[in-house]
Design a protein around this motif. Structure first.
Motif, PDB file in Angstrom:
ATOM      1  N   PRO A 120      41.460 -11.998  20.965  1.00  0.00           N
ATOM      2  CA  PRO A 120      41.343 -13.083  19.992  1.00  0.00           C
ATOM      3  C   PRO A 120      40.482 -14.278  20.910  1.00  0.00           C
ATOM      4  N   GLY A 121      40.977 -14.525  21.840  1.00  0.00           N
ATOM      5  CA  GLY A 121      40.092 -15.872  22.958  1.00  0.00           C
ATOM      6  C   GLY A 121      38.889 -15.387  22.788  1.00  0.00           C
ATOM      7  N   ASP A 122      38.299 -14.044  23.115  1.00  0.00           N
ATOM      8  CA  ASP A 122      36.864 -13.701  23.050  1.00  0.00           C
ATOM      9  C   ASP A 122      36.327 -13.815  21.788  1.00  0.00           C
ATOM     10  N   LEU A 123      36.886 -13.564  20.753  1.00  0.00           N
ATOM     11  CA  LEU A 123      36.233 -13.545  19.411  1.00  0.00           C
ATOM     12  C   LEU A 123      36.090 -15.084  18.939  1.00  0.00           C
ATOM     13  N   VAL A 124      37.085 -15.824  19.506  1.00  0.00           N
ATOM     14  CA  VAL A 124      36.950 -17.430  18.961  1.00  0.00           C
ATOM     15  C   VAL A 124      35.493 -17.922  19.928  1.00  0.00           C
ATOM     16  N   THR A 125      35.598 -17.599  21.327  1.00  0.00           N
ATOM     17  CA  THR A 125      34.480 -17.802  22.178  1.00  0.00           C
ATOM     18  C   THR A 125      33.268 -17.451  21.378  1.00  0.00           C
ATOM     19  N   ALA A 126      33.372 -16.096  20.840  1.00  0.00           N
ATOM     20  CA  ALA A 126      31.832 -15.599  20.407  1.00  0.00           C
ATOM     21  C   ALA A 126      31.889 -16.290  19.105  1.00  0.00           C
ATOM     22  N   LEU A 127      32.521 -16.585  18.248  1.00  0.00           N
ATOM     23  CA  LEU A 127      32.267 -17.235  16.695  1.00  0.00           C
ATOM     24  C   LEU A 127      31.816 -18.572  17.023  1.00  0.00           C
ATOM     25  N   THR A 128      32.229 -19.330  18.085  1.00  0.00           N
ATOM     26  CA  THR A 128      31.971 -20.824  18.262  1.00  0.00           C
ATOM     27  C   THR A 128      30.647 -20.575  19.053  1.00  0.00           C
ATOM     28  N   GLY A 129      30.300 -19.842  19.834  1.00  0.00           N
ATOM     29  CA  GLY A 129      29.067 -19.721  20.268  1.00  0.00           C
ATOM     30  C   GLY A 129      27.944 -19.475  19.680  1.00  0.00           C
ATOM     31  N   VAL A 130      28.249 -18.297  18.586  1.00  0.00           N
ATOM     32  CA  VAL A 130      27.158 -17.951  17.550  1.00  0.00           C
ATOM     33  C   VAL A 130      26.909 -19.211  16.662  1.00  0.00           C
ATOM     34  N   TRP A 131      27.951 -19.791  16.150  1.00  0.00           N
ATOM     35  CA  TRP A 131      27.565 -20.933  15.164  1.00  0.00           C
ATOM     36  C   TRP A 131      27.075 -21.829  15.882  1.00  0.00           C
ATOM     37  N   GLY A 132      27.260 -22.346  17.183  1.00  0.00           N
ATOM     38  CA  GLY A 132      26.485 -23.111  17.717  1.00  0.00           C
ATOM     39  C   GLY A 132      25.080 -22.657  17.916  1.00  0.00           C
ATOM     40  N   GLU A 133      24.737 -21.765  18.342  1.00  0.00           N
ATOM     41  CA  GLU A 133      23.322 -21.049  18.132  1.00  0.00           C
ATOM     42  C   GLU A 133      22.775 -21.350  17.162  1.00  0.00           C
TER      43      GLU A 133
END
Length: 80
Positions: A9-22
């Protein structure tokens, strides 16, 4: 086609925030509403594509509209 990978879950939150930020070109936190940051349906499709390219879980568009912040969104994605 990328092979889906298991993510915590923590990795997915990080991935989602990173992709949205990009995609949005602004920093995105786990409790930020992506629509208030400038997100729209076109960006949502780009995010879905970026997640698939990384082998991450698919993002059903209806979930984005019912869960416009990352933290609740990843929880809903796990329920799909």
């Amino acid at each position: 086609m990328p092979v889906p990978v298991a993510v915590s879950p923590g990795d997915l939150v990080t991935a989602l925030t990173g992709v949205w930020g990009e995609v949005l070109g602004v920093p995105v936190g786990p409790d930020d509403n992506v629509f208030e940051l400038g997100g729209n349906s076109l960006y949502a499709i780009l995010v879905g594509t970026a997640l698939r390219e990384r082998g991450l879980p698919a993002l059903p568009m209806r979930l984005l509209y019912t869960h416009p912040t990352v933290r609740p969104l990843w929880g809903a994605m796990g329920d799909e």
